[in-house]
Design an enzyme around this catalytic site. Structure first.
Site, PDB file in Angstrom:
ATOM      1  N   GLU A  66      -2.927   7.446  -5.138  1.00 51.43           N
ATOM      2  CA  GLU A  66      -2.939   6.719  -6.476  1.00 51.43           C
ATOM      3  C   GLU A  66      -4.501   6.684  -7.008  1.00 51.43           C
ATOM      4  O   GLU A  66      -4.569   6.587  -8.064  1.00 51.43           O
ATOM      5  CB  GLU A  66      -2.797   5.024  -6.355  1.00 51.43           C
ATOM      6  CG  GLU A  66      -3.495   4.305  -5.324  1.00 51.43           C
ATOM      7  CD  GLU A  66      -3.170   2.929  -5.391  1.00 51.43           C
ATOM      8  OE1 GLU A  66      -1.889   2.523  -5.261  1.00 51.43           O
ATOM      9  OE2 GLU A  66      -4.036   2.076  -5.547  1.00 51.43           O
TER      10      GLU A  66
ATOM     11  N   ARG B   2       0.802  -1.113  -0.009  1.00 55.94           N
ATOM     12  CA  ARG B   2      -0.198   0.063   0.083  1.00 55.94           C
ATOM     13  C   ARG B   2       0.965   1.138   0.045  1.00 55.94           C
ATOM     14  O   ARG B   2       2.155   1.163   0.741  1.00 55.94           O
ATOM     15  CB  ARG B   2      -0.964   0.148   1.260  1.00 55.94           C
ATOM     16  CG  ARG B   2      -2.136  -0.828   1.111  1.00 55.94           C
ATOM     17  CD  ARG B   2      -3.040  -0.543   0.029  1.00 55.94           C
ATOM     18  NE  ARG B   2      -4.238  -1.296  -0.116  1.00 55.94           N
ATOM     19  CZ  ARG B   2      -4.388  -2.421  -0.985  1.00 55.94           C
ATOM     20  NH1 ARG B   2      -3.430  -2.564  -1.868  1.00 55.94           N
ATOM     21  NH2 ARG B   2      -5.654  -3.225  -0.883  1.00 55.94           N
TER      22      ARG B   2
ATOM     23  N   HIS C 218      -0.793  -0.184  -9.786  1.00 53.34           N
ATOM     24  CA  HIS C 218      -1.398  -1.207  -9.092  1.00 53.34           C
ATOM     25  C   HIS C 218      -1.776  -2.557  -9.868  1.00 53.34           C
ATOM     26  O   HIS C 218      -3.124  -2.708 -10.027  1.00 53.34           O
ATOM     27  CB  HIS C 218      -2.674  -0.573  -8.447  1.00 53.34           C
ATOM     28  CG  HIS C 218      -3.043  -1.376  -7.188  1.00 53.34           C
ATOM     29  ND1 HIS C 218      -3.372  -0.433  -6.116  1.00 53.34           N
ATOM     30  CD2 HIS C 218      -3.216  -2.549  -6.795  1.00 53.34           C
ATOM     31  CE1 HIS C 218      -3.624  -1.511  -5.093  1.00 53.34           C
ATOM     32  NE2 HIS C 218      -3.537  -2.645  -5.304  1.00 53.34           N
TER      33      HIS C 218
HETATM   34  P1  NAI Z   1      -1.908 -11.072   4.828  1.00 58.06           P
HETATM   35  O1  NAI Z   1      -2.678 -10.711   5.843  1.00 58.06           O
HETATM   36  O2  NAI Z   1      -1.727 -12.483   4.605  1.00 58.06           O
HETATM   37  O3  NAI Z   1      -0.497 -10.546   5.427  1.00 58.06           O
HETATM   38  C1  NAI Z   1       0.017  -9.421   6.095  1.00 58.06           C
HETATM   39  C2  NAI Z   1       0.994  -9.518   6.940  1.00 58.06           C
HETATM   40  O4  NAI Z   1       1.362  -8.081   7.414  1.00 58.06           O
HETATM   41  C3  NAI Z   1       0.704 -10.196   8.274  1.00 58.06           C
HETATM   42  O5  NAI Z   1       1.446 -11.201   8.336  1.00 58.06           O
HETATM   43  C4  NAI Z   1       0.683  -9.053   9.175  1.00 58.06           C
HETATM   44  O6  NAI Z   1       1.042  -9.664  10.423  1.00 58.06           O
HETATM   45  C5  NAI Z   1       1.919  -8.262   8.724  1.00 58.06           C
HETATM   46  N1  NAI Z   1       1.844  -7.076   9.478  1.00 58.06           N
HETATM   47  C6  NAI Z   1       0.786  -6.239   9.515  1.00 58.06           C
HETATM   48  N2  NAI Z   1       1.262  -5.165  10.241  1.00 58.06           N
HETATM   49  C7  NAI Z   1       2.482  -5.323  10.210  1.00 58.06           C
HETATM   50  C8  NAI Z   1       3.426  -4.355  10.619  1.00 58.06           C
HETATM   51  N3  NAI Z   1       3.377  -3.067  11.271  1.00 58.06           N
HETATM   52  N4  NAI Z   1       4.894  -4.777  10.393  1.00 58.06           N
HETATM   53  C9  NAI Z   1       5.087  -5.891  10.127  1.00 58.06           C
HETATM   54  N5  NAI Z   1       4.333  -6.699   9.428  1.00 58.06           N
HETATM   55  C10 NAI Z   1       2.959  -6.459   9.758  1.00 58.06           C
HETATM   56  O7  NAI Z   1      -2.257 -10.114   3.627  1.00 58.06           O
HETATM   57  P2  NAI Z   1      -1.364 -10.409   2.126  1.00 58.06           P
HETATM   58  O8  NAI Z   1      -2.690 -11.332   1.437  1.00 58.06           O
HETATM   59  O9  NAI Z   1      -0.244 -10.954   2.260  1.00 58.06           O
HETATM   60  O10 NAI Z   1      -1.481  -8.904   1.500  1.00 58.06           O
HETATM   61  C11 NAI Z   1      -0.545  -8.002   2.008  1.00 58.06           C
HETATM   62  C12 NAI Z   1      -0.967  -6.651   1.562  1.00 58.06           C
HETATM   63  O11 NAI Z   1      -0.674  -6.715  -0.026  1.00 58.06           O
HETATM   64  C13 NAI Z   1      -2.366  -6.446   1.603  1.00 58.06           C
HETATM   65  O12 NAI Z   1      -2.705  -5.880   2.933  1.00 58.06           O
HETATM   66  C14 NAI Z   1      -2.512  -5.346   0.319  1.00 58.06           C
HETATM   67  O13 NAI Z   1      -2.349  -4.073   1.085  1.00 58.06           O
HETATM   68  C15 NAI Z   1      -1.374  -5.772  -0.588  1.00 58.06           C
HETATM   69  N6  NAI Z   1      -2.066  -6.095  -1.867  1.00 58.06           N
HETATM   70  C16 NAI Z   1      -1.608  -5.560  -3.077  1.00 58.06           C
HETATM   71  C17 NAI Z   1      -2.017  -5.968  -4.139  1.00 58.06           C
HETATM   72  C18 NAI Z   1      -1.650  -5.453  -5.519  1.00 58.06           C
HETATM   73  O14 NAI Z   1      -2.205  -5.565  -6.548  1.00 58.06           O
HETATM   74  N7  NAI Z   1      -0.700  -4.372  -5.368  1.00 58.06           N
HETATM   75  C19 NAI Z   1      -2.879  -7.035  -4.126  1.00 58.06           C
HETATM   76  C20 NAI Z   1      -3.257  -7.856  -3.081  1.00 58.06           C
HETATM   77  C21 NAI Z   1      -2.984  -7.268  -1.926  1.00 58.06           C
END
Ligand code: NAI
Length: 334
Positions: A265, A236, A297
Site C-alpha cells: 500500500e 495490516r 487505509h
Molecule cells: P491491540 O494490540 O489492542 O490488539 C492486537 C491483538 O492481536 C492482541 O490481542 C494480540 O494478542 C493479538 N495478536 C497478535 N498476534 C496474533 C496472532 N498471531 N494471532 C492472533 N492474535 C494475535 O491492537 P488494536 O488497537 O486492536 O489494533 C489492531 C491492529 O489494527 C493494529 O496492529 C493495526 O495493524 C491495525 N490498525 C488499523 C487501522 C486502520 O486504519 N486500518 C488503524 C489502527 C490500527
C-alpha cells in the site's frame, strides 16, 4: 522545540495545529514519506522530534540518519509499529512513542461498513439507482443474523468489533494468543486458529502484524475454510498472501473480500493516482473482481480519532522531552 512531520496531509496539519494550541511546539509538515530518499534533506540539529505515519520507512539506516541529525524522539501518529526497527531505535538511544488506542470504534465500525457494503452491495445499488436502474438482479446478500463471525485478534479493535457483531445476533468465535475474560462473558468463544477458520462464514482480521503471523491467510489456511467465506482486513496488508487470495477468489473459495490495508500500500494509498498507470498487477486484479472492496487505509479516519491522535501524540512528545514517562506505558515502545 521543533517537530518535523512526514507523510503530512491537510487534515494532519488541521488537527495537529489545533491540538498544538495547548503546547508551544514549532510544527513543520513535509508531504513526502520518510525513507532513505529524504534523510539527507533533514537539517542537522533543527528538529528534536519527527512525527510519522503507517507507511513511513523506519529502517535501521533511516533511524541511524535521524540520530545523526540530532532527532531525539520518533512519534508514531498511529497504533501499529510493524514499519519500525525497534532494535535500531534502542541502539541509537532514541525514544519511540505511538498512539495505542485513539479510537478502536473508528476501525471496528469501518470493518462493519465494509462487511455490510460487500454483503448487501449498497455501493452497486447507489450507482444503479443514479442511472434510474431499479433492478435487483445481482444485489442479493445474506442475513448476518446467526451467521458465524470469526475474529482474529481480540485486542482493542477486535473487542469493539466482537461487541458490534454480537449486537447483530451473530455467533462470534475468536482466536487470539490471549483470551479476553470480558468477551467470554459476553458470549465470545475462543478456539484454536484452524478450528475457528474452518467454521467461519465471515472472518475479520484484527491482530497486529508480526513475523509469526505474516501471510496468516494463505493457500493452506484458505483450503480449510468453508467455501464462500467472506474476509475483511482492516489490520495490516501482509496478514493476507495476496496472490493466494486472488486464486481463492477465482475458485469461489472466497466469496467476498474487503480490504482497507494492502501489503504494497505504501506505493498507492493516501495518493490520488487517478491519472497514473498503476504497475501493481495484484491490486489491479483485486479491483477488477466484482466481489472485492478496497478502501485506502481509511478505517481510522474519523474526527474523534484524529482529535485523539493529535492530542495523544503531542502529549507524549511533551512528556518525553521533559525526561518524564507517560502514565500509559503502552504509549512508549522504546
Ligand atoms: P491491540 O494490540 O489492542 O490488539 C492486537 C491483538 O492481536 C492482541 O490481542 C494480540 O494478542 C493479538 N495478536 C497478535 N498476534 C496474533 C496472532 N498471531 N494471532 C492472533 N492474535 C494475535 O491492537 P488494536 O488497537 O486492536 O489494533 C489492531 C491492529 O489494527 C493494529 O496492529 C493495526 O495493524 C491495525 N490498525 C488499523 C487501522 C486502520 O486504519 N486500518 C488503524 C489502527 C490500527
Amino acid at each position: 522545540m521543533k517537530i518535523l512531520f512526514f507523510s503530512a496531509k491537510p487534515y494532519d496539519r488541521q488537527f495537529f495545529e489545533k491540538s498544538n494550541e495547548t503546547h508551544d511546539f514549532e510544527l513543520e509538515f513535509w508531504e513526502t514519506h520518510l525513507g532513505p530518499h529524504i534523510v539527507d534533506a533533514i537539517k542537522k540539529d533543527n528538529y528534536q522530534a519527527v512525527c510519522v505515519f503507517v507507511n513511513d520507512q523506519l529502517t535501521a539506516p533511516v533511524i541511524a540518519a535521524l540520530a545523526e541529525k540530532g532527532v531525539k524522539i520518533i512519534a508514531l501518529r498511529c497504533a501499529g509499529f510493524n514499519n519500525v526497527d525497534l532494535d535500531a531505535v534502542a541502539a541509537h538511544g532514541l525514544r519511540l512513542c505511538r498512539v495505542p488506542a485513539y479510537s478502536p470504534q473508528a476501525v471496528a465500525e469501518h470493518a462493519i461498513a465494509l462487511l455490510l457494503t460487500l454483503n448487501r452491495k449498497t455501493h452497486k445499488a447507489y450507482n444503479r439507482t443514479r442511472e434510474q436502474n431499479f433492478s435487483l438482479n445481482g444485489l442479493m446478500g445474506f442475513n448476518l443474523y446467526q451467521k458465524t463471525v470469526v475474529v482474529i485478534g481480540t485486542g482493542k479493535i477486535g473487542a469493539a468489533f466482537c461487541k458490534i457483531m454480537l449486537g447483530f445476533g451473530c455467533k462470534v468465535i475468536a482466536f487470539d494468543l490471549y483470551e479476553s475474560e470480558e468477551l467470554k462473558q459476553l458470549g465470545v468463544n475462543y478456539l484454536p486458529f484452524e478450528n475457528v477458520i474452518s467454521k467461519a462464514d465471515v472472518i475479520s482480521l484484527h491482530c497486529s502484524l508480526s513475523e509469526e503471523n505474516k501471510y496468516l491467510i494463505n493457500a493452506n489456511s484458505l483450503a480449510i475454510m468453508k467455501k464462500g467465506v467472506v474476509i475483511i482486513n482492516t489490520s495490516r496488508g501482509a496478514l493476507i498472501h495476496t496472490k493466494d487470495a486472488i486464486e481463492a477468489l477465482k475458485t469461489g473459495q472466497i466469496s467476498g473480500l474487503a480490504i482497507d490495508v494492502y501489503e504494497q500500500e505504501e506505493k498507492l494509498f493516501f495518493k490520488d493516482l487517478s491519472g497514473s498507470i498503476i504497475g501493481d498487477d495484484d491490486i489491479q486484479r483485486l479491483i477488477s473482481f466484482p466481489n472485492v472492496l478496497v478502501t485506502g487505509h481509511q478505517a481510522f479516519f474519523t474526527e474523534e480519532a484524529l482529535t485523539e491522535i493529535a492530542a495523544s501524540t503531542l502529549a507524549s512528545v511533551a512528556t518525553l522531552i521533559k525526561g518524564n514517562e507517560p502514565s500509559d506505558l503502552n504509549e512508549i515502545l522504546v
